[in-house]
Design a protein around this motif. Structure first.
Motif, PDB file in Angstrom:
ATOM      1  N   GLY A   1     -43.087   9.352   2.784  1.00 50.12           N
ATOM      2  CA  GLY A   1     -42.553   8.039   2.436  1.00 50.12           C
ATOM      3  C   GLY A   1     -43.440   7.431   1.368  1.00 50.12           C
ATOM      4  N   PHE A   2     -43.909   6.217   1.608  1.00 51.41           N
ATOM      5  CA  PHE A   2     -44.810   5.567   0.670  1.00 51.41           C
ATOM      6  C   PHE A   2     -46.195   5.436   1.281  1.00 51.41           C
ATOM      7  N   SER A   3     -47.222   5.639   0.479  1.00 51.38           N
ATOM      8  CA  SER A   3     -48.609   5.485   0.910  1.00 51.38           C
ATOM      9  C   SER A   3     -49.229   4.315   0.154  1.00 51.38           C
ATOM     10  N   GLU A   4     -49.912   3.446   0.891  1.00 51.08           N
ATOM     11  CA  GLU A   4     -50.582   2.287   0.306  1.00 51.08           C
ATOM     12  C   GLU A   4     -51.912   2.709  -0.314  1.00 51.08           C
ATOM     13  N   PHE A   5     -52.334   2.000  -1.358  1.00 52.97           N
ATOM     14  CA  PHE A   5     -53.640   2.251  -1.942  1.00 52.97           C
ATOM     15  C   PHE A   5     -54.226   0.959  -2.480  1.00 52.97           C
ATOM     16  N   GLU A   6     -55.546   0.955  -2.621  1.00 45.60           N
ATOM     17  CA  GLU A   6     -56.266  -0.127  -3.280  1.00 45.60           C
ATOM     18  C   GLU A   6     -57.444   0.519  -3.996  1.00 45.60           C
TER      19      GLU A   6
ATOM     20  N   LEU B   1     -47.143  -0.956  -8.479  1.00 47.53           N
ATOM     21  CA  LEU B   1     -48.339  -1.798  -8.449  1.00 47.53           C
ATOM     22  C   LEU B   1     -47.928  -3.181  -7.949  1.00 47.53           C
ATOM     23  N   ASP B   2     -48.550  -3.633  -6.866  1.00 43.37           N
ATOM     24  CA  ASP B   2     -48.207  -4.921  -6.275  1.00 43.37           C
ATOM     25  C   ASP B   2     -49.079  -6.050  -6.808  1.00 43.37           C
ATOM     26  N   ASP B   3     -50.377  -5.794  -6.934  1.00 43.01           N
ATOM     27  CA  ASP B   3     -51.301  -6.870  -7.269  1.00 43.01           C
ATOM     28  C   ASP B   3     -52.444  -6.366  -8.126  1.00 43.01           C
ATOM     29  N   VAL B   4     -52.762  -7.106  -9.180  1.00 46.10           N
ATOM     30  CA  VAL B   4     -53.908  -6.798 -10.036  1.00 46.10           C
ATOM     31  C   VAL B   4     -54.746  -8.067 -10.092  1.00 46.10           C
TER      32      VAL B   4
ATOM     33  N   SER C   1     -53.846  -2.998  -6.200  1.00 44.27           N
ATOM     34  CA  SER C   1     -53.250  -2.487  -4.969  1.00 44.27           C
ATOM     35  C   SER C   1     -51.779  -2.211  -5.196  1.00 44.27           C
ATOM     36  N   GLY C   2     -51.259  -1.306  -4.397  1.00 42.06           N
ATOM     37  CA  GLY C   2     -49.855  -0.949  -4.506  1.00 42.06           C
ATOM     38  C   GLY C   2     -49.523   0.191  -3.574  1.00 42.06           C
ATOM     39  N   ARG C   3     -48.502   0.947  -3.922  1.00 42.67           N
ATOM     40  CA  ARG C   3     -48.109   2.093  -3.117  1.00 42.67           C
ATOM     41  C   ARG C   3     -47.510   3.157  -4.007  1.00 42.67           C
ATOM     42  N   PHE C   4     -47.549   4.384  -3.514  1.00 43.67           N
ATOM     43  CA  PHE C   4     -46.962   5.483  -4.276  1.00 43.67           C
ATOM     44  C   PHE C   4     -46.147   6.365  -3.349  1.00 43.67           C
ATOM     45  N   GLN C   5     -45.181   7.044  -3.941  1.00 44.99           N
ATOM     46  CA  GLN C   5     -44.278   7.891  -3.184  1.00 44.99           C
ATOM     47  C   GLN C   5     -44.983   9.181  -2.784  1.00 44.99           C
TER      48      GLN C   5
END
Length: 61
Positions: A15-20, A52-55, A7-11
């Motif tokens: 703004g920023f969009s979250e993804f998993e 990337l926030d969490d793996v 999970s994380g986010r991209f520009q």
């Protein structure tokens, strides 16, 4: 190979969009690389634009 949830986010333009996403990889480092490659190619982004926030490894139950 193991299954990883990343999970994380991209520009983006707004703004920023979250993804998993889930990827299959032999280890955590390869899972990170695959997510960078997949998200980057899908959205036309460079690695500094992806955070990337969490793996986490998904246990096979």
């Amino acid at each position: 190979m193991s299954q990883f949830t990343v999970s994380g986010r991209f520009q983006s333009r707004e703004g920023f969009s979250e993804f998993e996403t889930s990827v299959e990889a032999p280890n955590e480092n390869v899972a990170r690389e695959r997510v960078y490659a997949n998200i980057g190619s899908q959205h036309g982004l460079k690695r500094p634009q992806i955070e990337l926030d969490d793996v986490e490894e998904v246990s096979a139950a």
